[in-house]
Design a protein around this motif. Structure first.
Motif, PDB file in Angstrom:
ATOM      1  N   GLY A  37      32.137  57.995  66.376  1.00  0.00           N
ATOM      2  CA  GLY A  37      33.077  59.013  66.810  1.00  0.00           C
ATOM      3  C   GLY A  37      33.124  59.148  68.310  1.00  0.00           C
ATOM      4  O   GLY A  37      32.416  58.430  69.041  1.00  0.00           O
TER       5      GLY A  37
ATOM      6  N   ILE B 106      35.187  65.112  68.986  1.00  0.00           N
ATOM      7  CA  ILE B 106      36.646  65.255  68.865  1.00  0.00           C
ATOM      8  C   ILE B 106      37.248  64.281  67.860  1.00  0.00           C
ATOM      9  O   ILE B 106      38.301  64.544  67.306  1.00  0.00           O
ATOM     10  CB  ILE B 106      37.359  65.154  70.229  1.00  0.00           C
ATOM     11  CG1 ILE B 106      37.048  63.835  70.937  1.00  0.00           C
ATOM     12  CG2 ILE B 106      36.989  66.356  71.110  1.00  0.00           C
ATOM     13  CD1 ILE B 106      37.909  63.619  72.173  1.00  0.00           C
ATOM     14  N   THR B 107      36.597  63.139  67.641  1.00  0.00           N
ATOM     15  CA  THR B 107      37.021  62.294  66.526  1.00  0.00           C
ATOM     16  C   THR B 107      35.791  61.802  65.777  1.00  0.00           C
ATOM     17  O   THR B 107      34.736  61.568  66.357  1.00  0.00           O
ATOM     18  CB  THR B 107      37.827  61.044  66.960  1.00  0.00           C
ATOM     19  OG1 THR B 107      36.964  60.147  67.669  1.00  0.00           O
ATOM     20  CG2 THR B 107      39.013  61.403  67.847  1.00  0.00           C
TER      21      THR B 107
ATOM     22  N   GLY C 241      39.230  68.708  63.863  1.00  0.00           N
ATOM     23  CA  GLY C 241      39.822  69.982  64.251  1.00  0.00           C
ATOM     24  C   GLY C 241      39.028  71.098  63.602  1.00  0.00           C
ATOM     25  O   GLY C 241      37.799  71.088  63.613  1.00  0.00           O
TER      26      GLY C 241
ATOM     27  N   GLU D  81      40.677  62.937  63.439  1.00  0.00           N
ATOM     28  CA  GLU D  81      40.507  63.928  64.504  1.00  0.00           C
ATOM     29  C   GLU D  81      39.744  65.117  63.960  1.00  0.00           C
ATOM     30  O   GLU D  81      40.031  65.581  62.861  1.00  0.00           O
ATOM     31  CB  GLU D  81      41.862  64.385  65.043  1.00  0.00           C
ATOM     32  CG  GLU D  81      42.410  63.430  66.074  1.00  0.00           C
ATOM     33  CD  GLU D  81      43.660  63.964  66.735  1.00  0.00           C
ATOM     34  OE1 GLU D  81      43.667  65.145  67.139  1.00  0.00           O
ATOM     35  OE2 GLU D  81      44.638  63.189  66.816  1.00  0.00           O
TER      36      GLU D  81
ATOM     37  N   GLN E 178      33.691  64.751  73.484  1.00  0.00           N
ATOM     38  CA  GLN E 178      34.208  65.163  74.793  1.00  0.00           C
ATOM     39  C   GLN E 178      33.284  66.210  75.388  1.00  0.00           C
ATOM     40  O   GLN E 178      32.787  67.090  74.691  1.00  0.00           O
ATOM     41  CB  GLN E 178      35.624  65.718  74.671  1.00  0.00           C
ATOM     42  CG  GLN E 178      36.180  66.213  76.004  1.00  0.00           C
ATOM     43  CD  GLN E 178      37.687  66.306  76.018  1.00  0.00           C
ATOM     44  OE1 GLN E 178      38.388  65.332  75.711  1.00  0.00           O
ATOM     45  NE2 GLN E 178      38.213  67.471  76.350  1.00  0.00           N
TER      46      GLN E 178
ATOM     47  N   ARG F 104      34.611  61.727  78.224  1.00  0.00           N
ATOM     48  CA  ARG F 104      34.447  61.402  76.810  1.00  0.00           C
ATOM     49  C   ARG F 104      33.523  60.203  76.654  1.00  0.00           C
ATOM     50  O   ARG F 104      33.494  59.324  77.512  1.00  0.00           O
ATOM     51  CB  ARG F 104      35.810  61.078  76.180  1.00  0.00           C
ATOM     52  CG  ARG F 104      36.647  62.291  75.812  1.00  0.00           C
ATOM     53  CD  ARG F 104      38.064  61.908  75.434  1.00  0.00           C
ATOM     54  NE  ARG F 104      38.706  61.178  76.534  1.00  0.00           N
ATOM     55  CZ  ARG F 104      39.184  61.760  77.633  1.00  0.00           C
ATOM     56  NH1 ARG F 104      39.126  63.059  77.806  1.00  0.00           N
ATOM     57  NH2 ARG F 104      39.720  61.002  78.581  1.00  0.00           N
TER      58      ARG F 104
ATOM     59  N   THR G 111      38.121  57.558  61.936  1.00  0.00           N
ATOM     60  CA  THR G 111      39.565  57.556  62.204  1.00  0.00           C
ATOM     61  C   THR G 111      40.176  58.955  62.179  1.00  0.00           C
ATOM     62  O   THR G 111      41.390  59.103  62.286  1.00  0.00           O
ATOM     63  CB  THR G 111      40.299  56.712  61.137  1.00  0.00           C
ATOM     64  OG1 THR G 111      39.965  57.243  59.854  1.00  0.00           O
ATOM     65  CG2 THR G 111      39.859  55.259  61.207  1.00  0.00           C
TER      66      THR G 111
ATOM     67  N   THR H 200      36.411  53.788  65.506  1.00  0.00           N
ATOM     68  CA  THR H 200      37.237  53.934  64.294  1.00  0.00           C
ATOM     69  C   THR H 200      36.818  52.958  63.206  1.00  0.00           C
ATOM     70  O   THR H 200      37.362  52.979  62.108  1.00  0.00           O
ATOM     71  CB  THR H 200      38.727  53.706  64.619  1.00  0.00           C
ATOM     72  OG1 THR H 200      38.882  52.357  65.084  1.00  0.00           O
ATOM     73  CG2 THR H 200      39.205  54.664  65.710  1.00  0.00           C
TER      74      THR H 200
END
Lengths: 331, 331, 331, 331
Positions: B183, B153-154, B161, B159, B186, B269, B157, A231
């Protein structure tokens, strides 16, 4: 295979309820002063007895069967054997058809077609880590001034600080529920020389993670800032060098660049899952009866075996780093 | 050493600004249908070009130098070579005395006493992962029906999607700052047979982590519920079996018990740190001038190289699992 | 290192006059029926007792410390330990400064800087071959129908035929002189499947020779027509195929082409040097006194330890071939 | 697998009539001065051209694809590639159904189920030894003052002395017959430090033999007095020490005691079989026609490829000893 390492090599063997467990250690330089007392302190840290740990008491005396002479290592392989004394196998008998959740009962039975020794987890028992701890003692001697220190930093949902009373209350509460806890252990390595580790597959991270994930119940490893570090922006994450020794202002990389030690502290954390054996009744599939059935695990087990794991993490770290040191041809 | 695996073995070689990079793959069963197209799709996923990735464009064409005949693997070792075409070494020259934070410049120079090729990171370059991707193609063919799928998946900071526009804005913003992002990726594995992996040192977790931590910039690996799983109680964490196939109701163990696959999805992950090369000025020690000095990195680099890593994670997973499959004597 | 093999792995440990010697065996498939009797016959063939062999009598009972359950192998590593019972260390004490010719006294003392256990040869003792013999039993079980048979074909200058009386007279004569003998052992392997072995470094010849040269006192290995075969012309040496099974008219290649078994008998011979310990006085350098001095070796030793080696050769052969069988991905 | 060594590691690849052959070398210490000329002399010794050797002429130029920078080794893996230029595959086409006696045609076809590249012997070709020779150059540099020297001592039935004319006549005679010859090569190693090698499986004999038997056509290895030494009595065979450096009066053990160098010359001999490819017609089974049929081998081949093998023996020796030196933790 049951061997870790390339030059300094650790092979573990044994079963929880068989004759005993042990370790065969190869690649030990000759001339290291060693006696049984060197093992006893580390082994005692792995022992149960404290609140939250199993009631199975074993003497865990290390019988050195080879590789030592007149108080010094000889350069020949060292076999260290721990007898099983306090076995209680009766209670483990049904787990082949009614496997315990979170254990290797199901997978081992499938893999070994039912020929595996299931008593007390057999070869999958946490008791096998005795060999790791013994191997770690030799690793530490090879490493000289390097200092490896692991400690529990969280237990379940609680941060582990100085308030040990709080921890005890927490363990007591979970114990009364017949439930269990896991936790996170942080390990730091000081005085590691610059330049240890190799690019890619023999990076410090790769080699350490390989060893660490062999610890039963260990499900995560992160170095430096780890998952949270994702992050950060690069400008925040990068560790700037600040002096001729290569000291960095921050240590988000955990003392490792390109897989190689940079002279700063090696820092990593490991996630240990809650003890799989719980007294609370569980509902899980019985493969003989072919239906979901309640499972009640008797016997002796830790509320939080993570409490006994820090010394194992130190041992694995000492083993892996000793191996990297001995195979470092550019030293 | 630069080799991964026991039976199915991957050895990578090369430098960012030398002749090229490549991989030597040994232990390939004979008779696998294979052609260059099999590589191109995976290689293209690793390529830059999308927003947030480097402007260095290479054809990345896989020259198969050995081990193939009439469109089939022969059982002999396969050497796959990628020429370096688009090199620009001028900008990397000072990094021996003024090492870039977060890179291997300092550690490699110390380890190899200054004889290392520092241009573009040399042997430590992410470009070496081309060989991993090529090896992964063979691994996947060996694995048959097993399906490995990794996704981001990230990002920093955020997520990740479906809203790709938001991601693009984020990258744009960081890019303008001259900064970078990391990041979390997964990865899931489906159809893996029950019983793969060995207790302790050759557990699926140990072997996968060993391979995964060789990916440059990867700083954490967790299976199933991972670090967060340590906050669960045993009764919550344990995965109960619910049918004769060994399916579990939850999958906190990530499809692995005792180091061995249990037939459920393998889930893990990995944490990828932000790109170490940033355009923003950094203040770091100059070992020749013996003082802190501003460092300005020119050249071409990714804002978030993590965007190009999922295919590498899939490749390593395919390589490691193929090796475990081939050495499974109880299959 | 003290480990042989890749998948089926044998690690030997122990010293002649320490606690005992043994072997750790890994990579054993689960479900092989096994009991102590399986070992006793082979171990007895290695035992002294016959004319020409040492008077040190040991029970050589194999204590199986792990890896077996209910009469079957479990898939876990098997540790087999042999206690030393009949030690007599007094007579070995001066060999560090006055090393015995033909033994490892000098080289081991130099290598291990004097920390090695020299009593009875320590870790270099022929007694370590007990572990090889035990490992060979497992190897043979893995190999199934494959038949390995070794026999002494020459003893010193004498061909070993049926006239055992002549042999006994010869041994008696050498024994009275306080001298010793070596010999040549031939080994044949039947029913080995076609296609075992790999090109180059894992050829049957390479792997077998690696294992065989670990037998103390073994100084030569030749396959098929061996050294004498170099005097043949190609037209005489080549083995012509004569039927669809690949049977050849001659077998000068010893059943191996390109490192791979061709379905014909594997044939090889090994040279075993004369026992280094002789009762006859020898004149050799004393490194403490710094001069040539007479050396008189007391104690118990074989006139011709080669008599006890055939079973060891069979064991090594079974171990190596079992490993090749298990790692043969094209099977 | 196609890899030799533990720390200093050589992996060979390629086919006789494919793109080329080569070697990947790992574990090279950084900072060794190296250029292409270092390879050319050794490579030229392996070349054909002299009487008795094949007419296939290749430039055998070593393309160093990685691991070198500014004339020094970098510590990263070095890939050396040799292009195939002078291929002539047409003549090798039928050998799958009508396999050449003494070659790997039959065994490789069986092992790889017909997917192997049979042209020119494919991966089994003697051309693969180019990689060994290249690897040996690095090994020699690592070994420093150690001197390895191999020479042909017998050719067929003739001792090779100074009379080269006699040898030429012999080769001419065999060549006219369309037949071939083998021979024996002796190798000596000087200046090897005392204490190299390990007991049992990593003995100098075990490691050297492992490497040597990977040389195509090599069927025997003996150290010191070898097979003939078995006819000596112990009192004749034992090498007595005569001075403080450990010099021995005789050298029947070939400079090795207990697997470890004793400071005297390492001496061994290898048996090389006659060239399997002969022009003379052979009668051997045709697996397609299912009957014995005459086989006539066209193309280019050595009357006595043993003439080109001494440099390969030196190379393997340098490789193996360099590996033993680098992994010697007691150095």
């Amino acid at each position: 295979m049951n061997t870790l390492g390339n030059i300094f090599r650790i092979s573990i063997y044994g079963e929880s309820h068989g004759e005993g467990v042990g370790v065969l250690i190869d690649g030990i330089p000759a001339g290291i002063a060693l006696n049984v007392d060197d093992f006893l302190e580390d082994l005692s840290k792995r022992k149960p007895g404290a609140k939250g740990t199993t009631k199975r008491i074993e003497s865990d005396y290390p019988h050195i069967l080879s590789g030592i002479y007149n108080g010094y290592t000889t350069g020949a392989p060292m076999n260290i054997f721990f007898k099983n004394e306090n076995k209680n196998s009766r209670v483990y008998m049904d787990f082949q058809s009614h496997p315990r959740p979170g254990h290797a009962d199901f997978t081992a039975t499938e893999k070994y077609k039912g020929f595996n020794d299931l008593r007390g987890g057999g070869h999958f028992s946490g008791r096998l880590t005795l060999g790791l701890v013994a191997g770690g003692v030799l690793g530490r001697k090879i490493l000289g001034d390097v200092r490896v220190k692991a400690k529990l930093i969280t237990l379940g949902t609680m941060e582990v600080g100085d308030n040990l009373e709080e921890i005890n209350d927490y363990l007591q509460e979970i114990s009364l529920l017949g439930d269990s806890l896991g936790g996170i252990i942080q390990c730091e390595v000081e005085n590691l020389p610059i330049g240890l580790g190799e690019p890619f597959f023999d990076s410090i991270e790769s080699k350490l993670a390989h060893g660490l994930f062999s610890v039963p119940g260990l499900k995560g490893v992160e170095f430096g800032a780890g998952f949270l570090g994702t992050t950060l922006k690069g400008s925040e994450y990068n560790d700037n060098f600040i002096n001729p020794k290569g000291t960095t202002d921050t240590n988000n990389n955990g003392g490792i660049n390109g897989g190689i030690s940079n002279g700063n502290k090696i820092v990593f954390r490991v996630a240990i899952k809650p003890t799989a054996s719980i007294f609370m009744e569980q509902k899980t599939f019985n493969f003989k009866e072919e239906k979901l059935m309640p499972l009640k695990i008797e016997g002796r087990h830790d509320v939080a075996f993570v409490l006994r794991v820090p010394v194992v993490i130190e041992a694995v770290t000492n083993i892996v780093l000793a191996d990297l040191l001995l195979q470092n041809i550019n030293r």
